[in-house]
Design a protein around this motif. Structure first.
Motif, PDB file in Angstrom:
ATOM      1  N   GLU A  34       1.577  12.043 -10.207  1.00  0.00           N
ATOM      2  CA  GLU A  34       0.692  13.384 -10.816  1.00  0.00           C
ATOM      3  C   GLU A  34       0.904  14.209 -11.080  1.00  0.00           C
ATOM      4  O   GLU A  34       1.702  14.422 -11.571  1.00  0.00           O
ATOM      5  CB  GLU A  34       0.231  13.922  -8.867  1.00  0.00           C
ATOM      6  CG  GLU A  34      -0.596  15.122  -8.366  1.00  0.00           C
ATOM      7  CD  GLU A  34      -0.677  16.248  -7.180  1.00  0.00           C
ATOM      8  OE1 GLU A  34      -0.869  17.099  -7.540  1.00  0.00           O
ATOM      9  OE2 GLU A  34      -0.495  15.374  -6.599  1.00  0.00           O
ATOM     10  N   VAL A  35      -0.152  14.709 -12.043  1.00  0.00           N
ATOM     11  CA  VAL A  35       0.020  15.326 -13.415  1.00  0.00           C
ATOM     12  C   VAL A  35      -0.767  16.458 -13.127  1.00  0.00           C
ATOM     13  O   VAL A  35      -2.022  16.847 -12.369  1.00  0.00           O
ATOM     14  CB  VAL A  35      -1.412  14.965 -14.476  1.00  0.00           C
ATOM     15  CG1 VAL A  35      -0.735  15.423 -15.940  1.00  0.00           C
ATOM     16  CG2 VAL A  35      -0.741  13.300 -14.530  1.00  0.00           C
ATOM     17  N   GLU A  36      -0.097  17.503 -13.102  1.00  0.00           N
ATOM     18  CA  GLU A  36      -0.497  19.036 -13.071  1.00  0.00           C
ATOM     19  C   GLU A  36      -2.113  19.162 -14.164  1.00  0.00           C
ATOM     20  O   GLU A  36      -1.856  19.078 -15.008  1.00  0.00           O
ATOM     21  CB  GLU A  36       0.680  20.327 -13.197  1.00  0.00           C
ATOM     22  CG  GLU A  36       0.113  21.280 -12.829  1.00  0.00           C
ATOM     23  CD  GLU A  36       1.136  22.320 -13.575  1.00  0.00           C
ATOM     24  OE1 GLU A  36       1.192  23.202 -13.138  1.00  0.00           O
ATOM     25  OE2 GLU A  36       2.841  21.685 -13.174  1.00  0.00           O
ATOM     26  N   ILE A  37      -2.831  20.315 -13.441  1.00  0.00           N
ATOM     27  CA  ILE A  37      -4.016  20.379 -13.729  1.00  0.00           C
ATOM     28  C   ILE A  37      -4.279  21.206 -14.129  1.00  0.00           C
ATOM     29  O   ILE A  37      -3.911  22.455 -13.478  1.00  0.00           O
ATOM     30  CB  ILE A  37      -5.077  19.692 -13.187  1.00  0.00           C
ATOM     31  CG1 ILE A  37      -5.451  18.040 -12.993  1.00  0.00           C
ATOM     32  CG2 ILE A  37      -6.250  20.296 -13.617  1.00  0.00           C
ATOM     33  CD1 ILE A  37      -6.069  17.092 -12.120  1.00  0.00           C
ATOM     34  N   LYS A  38      -3.900  21.624 -15.476  1.00  0.00           N
ATOM     35  CA  LYS A  38      -4.422  23.573 -15.685  1.00  0.00           C
ATOM     36  C   LYS A  38      -6.082  23.656 -15.894  1.00  0.00           C
ATOM     37  O   LYS A  38      -6.104  23.500 -16.624  1.00  0.00           O
ATOM     38  CB  LYS A  38      -3.252  23.811 -16.639  1.00  0.00           C
ATOM     39  CG  LYS A  38      -1.319  23.119 -16.842  1.00  0.00           C
ATOM     40  CD  LYS A  38      -0.608  24.074 -17.516  1.00  0.00           C
ATOM     41  CE  LYS A  38       0.745  23.268 -17.520  1.00  0.00           C
ATOM     42  NZ  LYS A  38       1.431  23.906 -19.070  1.00  0.00           N
ATOM     43  N   PRO A  39      -6.046  25.127 -15.556  1.00  0.00           N
ATOM     44  CA  PRO A  39      -7.055  25.565 -15.646  1.00  0.00           C
ATOM     45  C   PRO A  39      -7.509  25.866 -17.919  1.00  0.00           C
ATOM     46  O   PRO A  39      -6.195  26.601 -18.599  1.00  0.00           O
ATOM     47  CB  PRO A  39      -7.218  26.694 -15.331  1.00  0.00           C
ATOM     48  CG  PRO A  39      -5.482  27.297 -15.351  1.00  0.00           C
ATOM     49  CD  PRO A  39      -5.341  26.533 -14.974  1.00  0.00           C
ATOM     50  N   LEU A  91       0.683  -0.978   0.072  1.00  0.00           N
ATOM     51  CA  LEU A  91      -0.263   0.069  -0.219  1.00  0.00           C
ATOM     52  C   LEU A  91       0.549   1.411  -0.097  1.00  0.00           C
ATOM     53  O   LEU A  91       0.510   1.786  -0.522  1.00  0.00           O
ATOM     54  CB  LEU A  91      -1.400  -0.261   1.384  1.00  0.00           C
ATOM     55  CG  LEU A  91      -2.267   0.856   1.590  1.00  0.00           C
ATOM     56  CD1 LEU A  91      -3.144   1.131  -0.232  1.00  0.00           C
ATOM     57  CD2 LEU A  91      -3.023   1.197   2.669  1.00  0.00           C
ATOM     58  N   ALA A  92       2.244   1.147   0.758  1.00  0.00           N
ATOM     59  CA  ALA A  92       2.539   2.361   0.771  1.00  0.00           C
ATOM     60  C   ALA A  92       3.515   2.773  -0.563  1.00  0.00           C
ATOM     61  O   ALA A  92       3.642   3.946  -0.956  1.00  0.00           O
ATOM     62  CB  ALA A  92       3.994   1.992   1.992  1.00  0.00           C
ATOM     63  N   VAL A  93       3.805   1.557  -1.258  1.00  0.00           N
ATOM     64  CA  VAL A  93       4.564   1.913  -2.561  1.00  0.00           C
ATOM     65  C   VAL A  93       3.947   1.898  -3.779  1.00  0.00           C
ATOM     66  O   VAL A  93       3.659   2.961  -4.625  1.00  0.00           O
ATOM     67  CB  VAL A  93       5.143  -0.229  -2.910  1.00  0.00           C
ATOM     68  CG1 VAL A  93       5.290   0.053  -4.274  1.00  0.00           C
ATOM     69  CG2 VAL A  93       6.367  -0.312  -2.162  1.00  0.00           C
ATOM     70  N   ALA A  94       2.192   1.901  -3.371  1.00  0.00           N
ATOM     71  CA  ALA A  94       1.226   1.686  -4.880  1.00  0.00           C
ATOM     72  C   ALA A  94       0.705   3.603  -4.170  1.00  0.00           C
ATOM     73  O   ALA A  94       0.722   4.501  -5.228  1.00  0.00           O
ATOM     74  CB  ALA A  94       0.032   1.411  -4.967  1.00  0.00           C
ATOM     75  N   ALA A  95       0.927   4.051  -3.069  1.00  0.00           N
ATOM     76  CA  ALA A  95       0.534   5.385  -2.786  1.00  0.00           C
ATOM     77  C   ALA A  95       1.795   6.107  -3.590  1.00  0.00           C
ATOM     78  O   ALA A  95       1.490   6.934  -4.173  1.00  0.00           O
ATOM     79  CB  ALA A  95       0.696   5.662  -1.339  1.00  0.00           C
ATOM     80  N   TRP A  96       2.947   5.823  -2.926  1.00  0.00           N
ATOM     81  CA  TRP A  96       4.274   6.749  -3.664  1.00  0.00           C
ATOM     82  C   TRP A  96       4.481   6.631  -5.046  1.00  0.00           C
ATOM     83  O   TRP A  96       4.237   7.489  -5.646  1.00  0.00           O
ATOM     84  CB  TRP A  96       5.483   5.687  -2.636  1.00  0.00           C
ATOM     85  CG  TRP A  96       6.985   6.205  -3.503  1.00  0.00           C
ATOM     86  CD1 TRP A  96       6.644   7.686  -2.953  1.00  0.00           C
ATOM     87  CD2 TRP A  96       7.768   6.106  -4.727  1.00  0.00           C
ATOM     88  NE1 TRP A  96       8.215   8.120  -3.820  1.00  0.00           N
ATOM     89  CE2 TRP A  96       8.712   6.842  -5.109  1.00  0.00           C
ATOM     90  CE3 TRP A  96       7.912   4.828  -5.406  1.00  0.00           C
ATOM     91  CZ2 TRP A  96       9.958   7.257  -6.234  1.00  0.00           C
ATOM     92  CZ3 TRP A  96       8.568   4.987  -6.014  1.00  0.00           C
ATOM     93  CH2 TRP A  96       9.357   6.446  -6.902  1.00  0.00           C
ATOM     94  N   PHE A  97       3.698   5.472  -5.521  1.00  0.00           N
ATOM     95  CA  PHE A  97       4.249   5.583  -7.312  1.00  0.00           C
ATOM     96  C   PHE A  97       3.015   5.753  -7.221  1.00  0.00           C
ATOM     97  O   PHE A  97       3.089   7.004  -8.484  1.00  0.00           O
ATOM     98  CB  PHE A  97       3.591   4.364  -7.699  1.00  0.00           C
ATOM     99  CG  PHE A  97       3.460   4.149  -9.159  1.00  0.00           C
ATOM    100  CD1 PHE A  97       4.286   4.342 -10.236  1.00  0.00           C
ATOM    101  CD2 PHE A  97       2.275   3.875  -9.893  1.00  0.00           C
ATOM    102  CE1 PHE A  97       4.602   3.768 -11.060  1.00  0.00           C
ATOM    103  CE2 PHE A  97       1.731   3.724 -11.019  1.00  0.00           C
ATOM    104  CZ  PHE A  97       3.236   3.460 -11.722  1.00  0.00           C
ATOM    105  N   PHE A  98       1.379   6.473  -7.439  1.00  0.00           N
ATOM    106  CA  PHE A  98       0.691   7.162  -7.620  1.00  0.00           C
ATOM    107  C   PHE A  98       0.566   8.830  -7.246  1.00  0.00           C
ATOM    108  O   PHE A  98       0.513   9.459  -8.099  1.00  0.00           O
ATOM    109  CB  PHE A  98      -0.567   6.951  -6.943  1.00  0.00           C
ATOM    110  CG  PHE A  98      -0.848   5.469  -7.106  1.00  0.00           C
ATOM    111  CD1 PHE A  98      -1.122   5.626  -9.373  1.00  0.00           C
ATOM    112  CD2 PHE A  98      -1.561   4.608  -7.107  1.00  0.00           C
ATOM    113  CE1 PHE A  98      -2.392   4.272  -9.611  1.00  0.00           C
ATOM    114  CE2 PHE A  98      -2.191   3.585  -7.369  1.00  0.00           C
ATOM    115  CZ  PHE A  98      -2.505   3.554  -9.207  1.00  0.00           C
ATOM    116  N   TYR A  99       1.337   9.398  -6.009  1.00  0.00           N
ATOM    117  CA  TYR A  99       2.090  10.777  -5.782  1.00  0.00           C
ATOM    118  C   TYR A  99       3.204  11.095  -6.795  1.00  0.00           C
ATOM    119  O   TYR A  99       2.727  11.929  -7.464  1.00  0.00           O
ATOM    120  CB  TYR A  99       2.725  10.298  -4.715  1.00  0.00           C
ATOM    121  CG  TYR A  99       2.995  11.763  -3.847  1.00  0.00           C
ATOM    122  CD1 TYR A  99       2.251  12.827  -3.647  1.00  0.00           C
ATOM    123  CD2 TYR A  99       4.565  12.300  -4.448  1.00  0.00           C
ATOM    124  CE1 TYR A  99       2.496  13.665  -3.578  1.00  0.00           C
ATOM    125  CE2 TYR A  99       5.176  13.252  -3.650  1.00  0.00           C
ATOM    126  CZ  TYR A  99       3.661  14.388  -2.968  1.00  0.00           C
ATOM    127  OH  TYR A  99       4.165  16.311  -3.221  1.00  0.00           O
TER     128      TYR A  99
END
Length: 191
Positions: A25-30, A14-22
């Motif tokens: 993370e794609v920056e969302i531009k308006p 679970l820690a590895v999966a959370a680190w991977f998804f973190y």
């Protein structure tokens, strides 16, 4: 013991999966809206303005088309104005693009203009050509801060800008550049 090992492995997964998804993370531009395009176009424009005091025609405006520009102003393409102020001379102004505010009388010609003062019995035709021209139909004035070329009869000169009152016929030119061709010398006795 198996449960302890499985729970530790589960927490690590679970820690590895959370680190991977973190990390992913794609920056969302308006989203930015694009400039609007002309939604309508009117072709073959023709308008006549009369003088409020005399009731006579002061100027006639024709244009190839009328569109709304990105600023929301109505802009004429291929504009031509035949203008005769009261007690003034006849003028023809042409430009690729023009805007005219009816309420204020503000006139803007851009992408090249040509202003022609018609010839009279005492003066030859005068042509002023440049990049942009500003004017006001109510005060009957025009001006340009762009370089321009003035031709009147056989005379021609360049200027950095000008101001004119079309009602009175007064012109003021800035930084004039003239090429003078002296007449050819003739050796003749004077007396």
């Amino acid at each position: 013991m198996n449960i302890r090992i499985l729970s530790v492995l589960g927490v690590m997964a679970l820690a590895v999966a959370a680190w991977f998804f973190y990390q992913e993370e794609v920056e969302i531009k308006p989203a930015l809206p694009q400039a609007p395009v002309a939604s309508s176009e009117v072709v073959q424009i023709s308008a006549v303005q009369t003088n409020p005091e005399t009731g006579e025609t002061e100027y006639t405006l024709t244009a190839d088309s009328l569109v709304q520009n990105t600023s929301g102003e109505d802009e004429m393409l291929g504009a031509s104005i035949h203008w005769q102020p009261p007690a003034g001379e006849k003028y023809t102004l042409t430009a690729k693009r023009a805007t005219l505010a009816q309420t204020t009388g503000d006139l803007s010609l851009s992408q090249g203009f040509r202003m022609v003062r018609a010839a009279t019995a005492t003066k030859p035709e005068m042509v002023i050509e440049g990049a942009a021209l500003l004017g006001n139909t109510k005060s009957r004035t025009v001006s340009s801060q762009e370089p321009l070329v003035v031709t009147q009869g056989e005379d021609k000169f360049k200027a950095a800008g000008f101001r004119a009152n079309l009602q009175t016929g007064d012109y003021e030119f800035d930084k004039i550049e003239v090429l003078f061709n002296a007449p050819k010398r003739q050796n003749k006795p004077l007396f």
